[in-house]
Design a protein around this motif. Structure first.
Motif, PDB file in Angstrom:
ATOM      1  N   GLU A   1       0.513 -17.487  -5.709  1.00 24.59           N
ATOM      2  CA  GLU A   1       1.231 -16.761  -4.670  1.00 24.59           C
ATOM      3  C   GLU A   1       1.614 -17.701  -3.534  1.00 24.59           C
ATOM      4  OE1 GLU A   1      -1.343 -13.550  -3.570  1.00 24.59           O
ATOM      5  OE2 GLU A   1      -0.561 -12.235  -5.139  1.00 24.59           O
ATOM      6  N   SER A   2       2.816 -17.514  -3.025  1.00 25.75           N
ATOM      7  CA  SER A   2       3.281 -18.300  -1.894  1.00 25.75           C
ATOM      8  C   SER A   2       2.571 -17.859  -0.623  1.00 25.75           C
ATOM      9  CB  SER A   2       4.796 -18.145  -1.735  1.00 25.75           C
ATOM     10  OG  SER A   2       5.478 -18.589  -2.900  1.00 25.75           O
ATOM     11  N   GLN A   3       2.534 -18.752   0.350  1.00 29.24           N
ATOM     12  CA  GLN A   3       1.840 -18.499   1.603  1.00 29.24           C
ATOM     13  C   GLN A   3       2.817 -18.622   2.765  1.00 29.24           C
ATOM     14  OE1 GLN A   3      -1.567 -17.651   1.458  1.00 29.24           O
ATOM     15  NE2 GLN A   3      -1.139 -17.704  -0.741  1.00 29.24           N
ATOM     16  N   ALA A   4       2.850 -17.617   3.632  1.00 28.44           N
ATOM     17  CA  ALA A   4       3.747 -17.608   4.787  1.00 28.44           C
ATOM     18  C   ALA A   4       2.941 -17.757   6.067  1.00 28.44           C
ATOM     19  CB  ALA A   4       4.550 -16.312   4.821  1.00 28.44           C
ATOM     20  N   VAL A   5       3.412 -18.625   6.950  1.00 28.12           N
ATOM     21  CA  VAL A   5       2.752 -18.852   8.236  1.00 28.12           C
ATOM     22  C   VAL A   5       3.820 -19.059   9.304  1.00 28.12           C
ATOM     23  CG1 VAL A   5       0.729 -19.918   7.169  1.00 28.12           C
ATOM     24  CG2 VAL A   5       2.606 -21.364   7.948  1.00 28.12           C
ATOM     25  N   ARG A   6       3.413 -18.955  10.550  1.00 25.55           N
ATOM     26  CA  ARG A   6       4.322 -19.264  11.639  1.00 25.55           C
ATOM     27  C   ARG A   6       4.541 -20.769  11.707  1.00 25.55           C
ATOM     28  NH1 ARG A   6       5.361 -14.834  14.434  1.00 25.55           N
ATOM     29  NH2 ARG A   6       3.855 -13.114  14.464  1.00 25.55           N
ATOM     30  N   ALA A   7       5.703 -21.147  12.173  1.00 25.29           N
ATOM     31  CA  ALA A   7       6.046 -22.572  12.268  1.00 25.29           C
ATOM     32  C   ALA A   7       5.444 -23.161  13.536  1.00 25.29           C
ATOM     33  CB  ALA A   7       7.556 -22.746  12.241  1.00 25.29           C
ATOM     34  N   GLU A   8       4.122 -23.095  13.622  1.00 25.63           N
ATOM     35  CA  GLU A   8       3.378 -23.605  14.761  1.00 25.63           C
ATOM     36  C   GLU A   8       2.403 -24.661  14.278  1.00 25.63           C
ATOM     37  OE1 GLU A   8       1.589 -20.079  16.216  1.00 25.63           O
ATOM     38  OE2 GLU A   8       3.454 -19.251  17.067  1.00 25.63           O
TER      39      GLU A   8
ATOM     40  N   PHE B   1       5.105 -21.650   1.994  1.00 25.78           N
ATOM     41  CA  PHE B   1       4.559 -22.728   1.178  1.00 25.78           C
ATOM     42  C   PHE B   1       4.469 -22.217  -0.257  1.00 25.78           C
ATOM     43  CE2 PHE B   1       3.397 -23.699   5.439  1.00 25.78           C
ATOM     44  CZ  PHE B   1       3.218 -25.079   5.525  1.00 25.78           C
ATOM     45  N   ARG B   2       5.224 -22.842  -1.162  1.00 25.95           N
ATOM     46  CA  ARG B   2       5.309 -22.384  -2.543  1.00 25.95           C
ATOM     47  C   ARG B   2       4.590 -23.372  -3.462  1.00 25.95           C
ATOM     48  NH1 ARG B   2       9.509 -18.498  -2.572  1.00 25.95           N
ATOM     49  NH2 ARG B   2      11.038 -18.712  -0.892  1.00 25.95           N
ATOM     50  N   PRO B   3       3.386 -23.044  -3.943  1.00 27.35           N
ATOM     51  CA  PRO B   3       2.665 -23.969  -4.826  1.00 27.35           C
ATOM     52  C   PRO B   3       3.130 -23.869  -6.264  1.00 27.35           C
ATOM     53  CG  PRO B   3       1.331 -22.017  -4.435  1.00 27.35           C
ATOM     54  CD  PRO B   3       2.593 -21.844  -3.632  1.00 27.35           C
ATOM     55  N   SER B   4       3.082 -24.978  -6.982  1.00 33.57           N
ATOM     56  CA  SER B   4       3.400 -24.994  -8.403  1.00 33.57           C
ATOM     57  C   SER B   4       2.775 -26.239  -9.010  1.00 33.57           C
ATOM     58  CB  SER B   4       4.918 -25.001  -8.637  1.00 33.57           C
ATOM     59  OG  SER B   4       5.505 -26.199  -8.143  1.00 33.57           O
ATOM     60  N   LEU B   5       2.735 -26.289 -10.325  1.00 29.81           N
ATOM     61  CA  LEU B   5       2.286 -27.488 -11.023  1.00 29.81           C
ATOM     62  C   LEU B   5       3.464 -28.433 -11.208  1.00 29.81           C
ATOM     63  CD1 LEU B   5      -0.024 -26.022 -13.833  1.00 29.81           C
ATOM     64  CD2 LEU B   5      -0.711 -26.993 -11.648  1.00 29.81           C
TER      65      LEU B   5
END
Length: 446
Positions: free
Chosen positions: A138-145, A122-126
């Motif tokens: 900072e981007s956030q990485a998670v499992r695709a669950e 998940f890449r946040p930006s304005l």
């Protein structure tokens, strides 16, 4: 309500909703350039979520409808407010309809792409081009669950309200009510290498490459392999092997630590309970890997791979009338015998200029202790507060700084952190190059 915008379907009229980064990335994808697919959760979804949660803190009872007054010069108050806002976001419950939409979109994303990824980033930006957010969010990485997808989105939103982010927004003249976060969601898979290409009209291009995911490069925790390339001929004019001691990558298999892994052509060793890992990543799909000596003496890219990313970047540049910064990843997909390059981010460099070195009085030959760096240098050490910044670097070469002139806003590199240096270098960003953990050898450099 339109909840999501797919990269392969974004139109020029959607630009304000998805933001500059996603819009330009969609331009490349729709013209058949190798781009990691994805979708964008627009700012409207964030504000609707914020209005739906019950704020228990009296301070936020009328927010976001009323102004939130921040005194960023009071660190304790700033940290307290940031902590409270982030808690409200992370603890809030996403609407069932949004969760269902996200889960369906992730399933569609994996079925349409050939990446077959078990993780998401998940890449946040304005949504606005200004202020710039490189190095802030900072981007956030998670499992695709299912249970992790909602958490990943909320973590990305919460990045907007870290203390450092609130400080930055205030200094840029951006009120909290003007924050419009768009979140780009893309599949994430194991990476052999990652890096960026920075094009320069009429000058040599710069290419950086490191092992694994690009997280270590974004956080300034590795010194990447570095190339200067003549774009007309694709000839490499200068190259320097990096200092790649660690890398980030996805956990493999059951997620249990393995004694030894192979990251591309380099041996890698998982680092359990690593101090480098982002706190929010502690329970997710990313792991930290230590790299052996061969990673310090060999380039991560083969010559043919370097030429391939140069040619792909030339084709991408032809789509725009501006210089670019292209972030890329090198992945081994299940449907391809050879590793494949994908662009993950694209940024337009709009009129950025660097003053000629002769215009900087500090850089003129003078009998003082400041020496400007003329060529890239390898700096080794352990960062107390790691990060990434661009400014003119000034290196202390002796122990008598009394007559030196310091450039406000510059980066001061010194052997130690004596208190008199702090007084002399007011307005500079500086640090102790010799600072180390007790179990690490001291490494000085100048």
């Amino acid at each position: 309500m339109k909840n999501l915008y797919w990269l392969d379907k974004i139109q020029p009229s959607d630009r304000d909703a998805v933001g500059e980064k996603a819009f330009y990335l969609s331009c490349l994808l729709q013209k058949n350039h190798p781009v990691v697919p994805g979708f964008v959760v627009p700012a409207q979804t964030f504000w609707q979520f914020l209005e739906s949660i019950e704020c228990l803190e009296p301070l936020f009872a009328d927010w976001p409808h009323s102004s939130l007054h921040l005194n960023v010069d009071e660190p304790r108050q700033l940290q307290s407010i940031a902590r409270s806002i982030r808690h409200q976001i992370l603890a809030g419950k996403l609407p069932d309809s949004l969760l269902s939409t996200l889960e369906s979109a992730v399933s569609q994303l994996n079925s349409q792409s050939n990446l077959n990824s078990t993780a998401l980033i998940f890449r946040p930006s304005l949504t606005s081009w200004n202020p710039k957010t490189v190095g802030i969010l900072e981007s956030q990485a998670v499992r695709a669950e299912p249970e992790a997808i909602g958490a990943g989105l909320k973590r990305a939103w919460a990045e907007m309200f870290r203390a450092r982010s609130l400080f930055y927004w205030q200094r840029c003249g951006l009120r909290v009510q003007q924050i419009n976060p768009a979140v780009l969601v893309q599949p994430l898979q194991e990476a052999i290498a990652a890096g960026e290409v920075k094009t320069k009209a009429g000058a040599q291009w710069e290419i950086q490459a490191t092992s694994g995911l690009g997280l270590s490069l974004a956080r300034g925790e590795t010194i990447p392999d570095y190339y200067q390339v003549q774009p007309e001929t694709s000839a490499v004019k200068f190259q320097r092997v990096g200092y790649k001691t660690l890398a980030y990558n996805l956990k493999v298999g059951d997620g249990k630590p393995k004694k030894k892994l192979l990251l591309g052509k380099f041996a890698a060793f998982p680092i359990p309970d690593s101090p480098f890992i982002i706190p929010d990543f502690a329970d997710c799909c990313v792991q930290v890997l230590g790299l052996g000596e061969e990673a310090q003496t060999e380039y991560v890219l083969e010559e043919s791979q370097l030429q391939e990313i140069i040619e792909l970047s030339k084709k991408a540049l032809a789509e725009f009338d501006s210089d670019l910064i292209l972030e890329w990843t090198l992945n081994q997909t299940v449907n391809s015998g050879e590793p494949q390059f994908y662009f993950t981010q694209v940024r337009l460099v709009k009129g950025e200029k660097v003053a000629p070195i002769e215009e900087n009085p500090i850089a003129l030959p003078q009998p003082n202790s400041i020496a400007p760096a003329r060529t890239p240098a390898i700096l080794r050490g352990v960062a107390a507060a790691s990060g990434k910044a661009e400014a003119i670097a000034q290196v202390m070469t002796n122990s008598h700084p009394e007559n030196a002139e310091f450039l406000a806003g510059g980066i001061l590199v010194a052997r130690d952190n004596r208190s008199e240096l702090a007084a002399l270098a007011e307005g500079c960003c500086w640090g102790d190059c010799g600072t180390r953990r007790p179990d690490m050898p001291r490494r000085h450099f100048s």
